[in-house]
Scaffold this motif. Structure first.
Motif, short mmCIF file in Angstrom:
data_model
loop_
_atom_site.label_atom_id
_atom_site.label_comp_id
_atom_site.label_asym_id
_atom_site.label_seq_id
_atom_site.Cartn_x
_atom_site.Cartn_y
_atom_site.Cartn_z
N SER A 1 0.85 -1.19 0.00
CA SER A 1 0.00 0.00 0.00
C SER A 1 0.89 1.24 0.00
N LEU A 2 0.74 2.07 -1.01
CA LEU A 2 1.58 3.27 -1.06
C LEU A 2 0.91 4.46 -0.40
N THR A 3 -0.41 4.61 -0.53
CA THR A 3 -1.08 5.78 0.07
C THR A 3 -2.16 5.39 1.09
N ASN B 1 -4.81 3.11 0.97
CA ASN B 1 -6.12 2.53 0.64
C ASN B 1 -6.17 1.02 0.89
N VAL B 2 -5.17 0.32 0.40
CA VAL B 2 -5.17 -1.14 0.57
C VAL B 2 -5.04 -1.49 2.05
N SER C 1 -2.64 -0.40 -7.81
CA SER C 1 -2.25 -0.35 -9.22
C SER C 1 -1.54 0.98 -9.48
N TYR C 2 -0.31 0.89 -9.97
CA TYR C 2 0.43 2.12 -10.28
C TYR C 2 1.25 1.96 -11.57
N SER D 1 -6.60 -3.40 -5.87
CA SER D 1 -7.28 -2.14 -5.65
C SER D 1 -6.88 -1.19 -6.78
N CYS E 1 -6.79 -2.09 -12.23
CA CYS E 1 -6.18 -3.17 -11.44
C CYS E 1 -5.23 -4.03 -12.26
#
Ligand SMILES: Cc1cc2nc3c(=O)[nH]c(=O)nc-3n(C[C@H](O)[C@H](O)[C@H](O)COP(=O)(O)O)c2cc1C
Length: 126
Positions: free
Chosen positions: A7-9, A11-12, A45-46, A73, A83
């Protein structure tokens, strides 16, 4: 069964907390750890680096032996790329894509995700 998530921000991470299922966090730059029990990977997803990071985690130690599948996510505004990291990982490791949701998911997403997991009760979903 455990959830392993990246999770980077946040949400996950929020989604995982709402499930109440035991979890470990996959850190973007490692170090990776061995899960040692059946687990599902949840990824945001990035870009391709997400796939590469999670690939390294899954291939670390004996993790791949315990891998059940993936969930993703994302944001539906990304259309065909919705995704895509979870989808790519599912293809790469030939394991099911169990669920996708937007951002940190709704209560309904949490319920549906847990229903999917119940099919793997033999792997210790309770
Ligand atoms: C720079 C950037 C690129 C993104 N690219 C995608 C994408 O290709 N597909 C998608 O479904 N979501 C995409 N998203 C949405 C995130 O995957 C989504 O917000 C996710 O919930 C983030 O999870 P996290 O907060 O745990 O990191 C992108 C978001 C950002 C900020």
């Amino acid at each position: 069964m455990k959830l392993a998530y990246l999770s980077l921000t946040g949400n996950v991470r929020d989604f995982v907390e709402k499930t109440g299922i035991r979890s470990i966090e996959i850190h973007y730059n490692g170090p990776y750890e061995e899960v040692n029990e059946p687990f599902i990977v949840i990824v945001p997803s990035y870009d391709e680096m997400i796939t590469e990071t999670v690939r390294s985690f899954v291939q670390f130690g004996r993790n791949e032996e315990y891998l059940i599948g993936f969930a993703g996510s994302g944001n539906l505004n990304f259309d065909g790329d919705y995704c895509f990291n979870a989808k790519d990982l599912s293809t790469l490791f030939q394991k099911p894509l169990l669920y996708t949701f937007e951002f940190s998911g709704t209560e309904s997403d949490v319920q549906h995700f847990k229903e999917e997991l119940s099919h793997y009760a033999g792997a210790g979903t309770k």
